[in-house]
Enzyme design. Sequence first.
Site, mmCIF file in Angstrom:
data_model
loop_
_atom_site.group_PDB
_atom_site.id
_atom_site.type_symbol
_atom_site.label_atom_id
_atom_site.label_comp_id
_atom_site.label_asym_id
_atom_site.label_seq_id
_atom_site.Cartn_x
_atom_site.Cartn_y
_atom_site.Cartn_z
ATOM 1 N N HIS A 60 0.878 -1.181 0.055
ATOM 2 C CA HIS A 60 0.045 -0.006 -0.032
ATOM 3 C C HIS A 60 0.918 1.073 0.068
ATOM 4 O O HIS A 60 2.008 1.130 0.397
ATOM 5 C CB HIS A 60 -0.932 0.019 1.272
ATOM 6 C CG HIS A 60 -1.910 -0.824 1.127
ATOM 7 N ND1 HIS A 60 -2.857 -0.965 2.197
ATOM 8 C CD2 HIS A 60 -2.337 -1.973 0.336
ATOM 9 C CE1 HIS A 60 -3.644 -1.958 1.787
ATOM 10 N NE2 HIS A 60 -3.380 -2.738 0.962
ATOM 11 N N GLU A 66 1.146 3.693 1.935
ATOM 12 C CA GLU A 66 1.722 4.130 3.312
ATOM 13 C C GLU A 66 2.746 3.158 3.478
ATOM 14 O O GLU A 66 3.916 3.593 4.040
ATOM 15 C CB GLU A 66 0.744 3.923 4.397
ATOM 16 C CG GLU A 66 -0.749 4.590 4.182
ATOM 17 C CD GLU A 66 -1.646 3.906 3.602
ATOM 18 O OE1 GLU A 66 -2.745 4.221 3.974
ATOM 19 O OE2 GLU A 66 -1.551 3.379 2.531
ATOM 20 N N CYS A 108 -6.067 1.764 6.006
ATOM 21 C CA CYS A 108 -6.469 0.671 6.420
ATOM 22 C C CYS A 108 -5.898 -0.023 7.671
ATOM 23 O O CYS A 108 -5.196 0.712 8.305
ATOM 24 C CB CYS A 108 -6.423 -0.660 5.512
ATOM 25 S SG CYS A 108 -4.917 -1.055 5.232
ATOM 26 N N CYS A 133 -2.377 -0.857 7.632
ATOM 27 C CA CYS A 133 -1.235 0.474 7.531
ATOM 28 C C CYS A 133 -1.471 1.301 9.035
ATOM 29 O O CYS A 133 -0.256 1.653 9.447
ATOM 30 C CB CYS A 133 -1.681 1.317 6.274
ATOM 31 S SG CYS A 133 -1.285 0.733 4.803
#
Length: 160
Positions: free
Chosen positions: A61, A63, A91, A94
């Site tokens: 992701h 992040e 999410c 993360c």
Amino acid sequence: MRQAKIIDRSRDQQFMREALALAAEGAALGEVPVGAVLVQDGVIIGRGFNCPISSHDPSAHAEMVAIRAAARAVDNYRLPGSTLYVTLEPCSMCAGLIVHARIQRVVYGATEPKAGVALSRGEFFNQAFLNHRVLIEGGVLAEECGAVLSEFFKTRRATR
């Protein structure tokens, strides 16, 4: 939700625009357009965009990518005093990394009603069991961040 006082809204918008540019890079590769930058002492130390498809890595992701890059850049797995700018509400995966990395503040653009855990699906960062507190600021350039995602999925649906 634990809220951060906005010290300089224009600075937050500047860094969010950097994250939006990274989201566009991801979209060009067919990835869901989410971008992130990690800032420490006013300097970007990590950049990332969603790339789980192209990297064959479900944890890639925006992040995650930005935090990993920042940790390598400063040669430390802890990133105290840093601010993560991300175009979409984080999410749970993360969010856990954000706490473990000791990031001070998260600034996000669009909310993520299905999987966002800063506010949308619970207030993860306010859980009493956490050993680190993260300041949260949502909605910075929310319309622009949301529009990038909406356009991506609109185009994707049209090509199927």
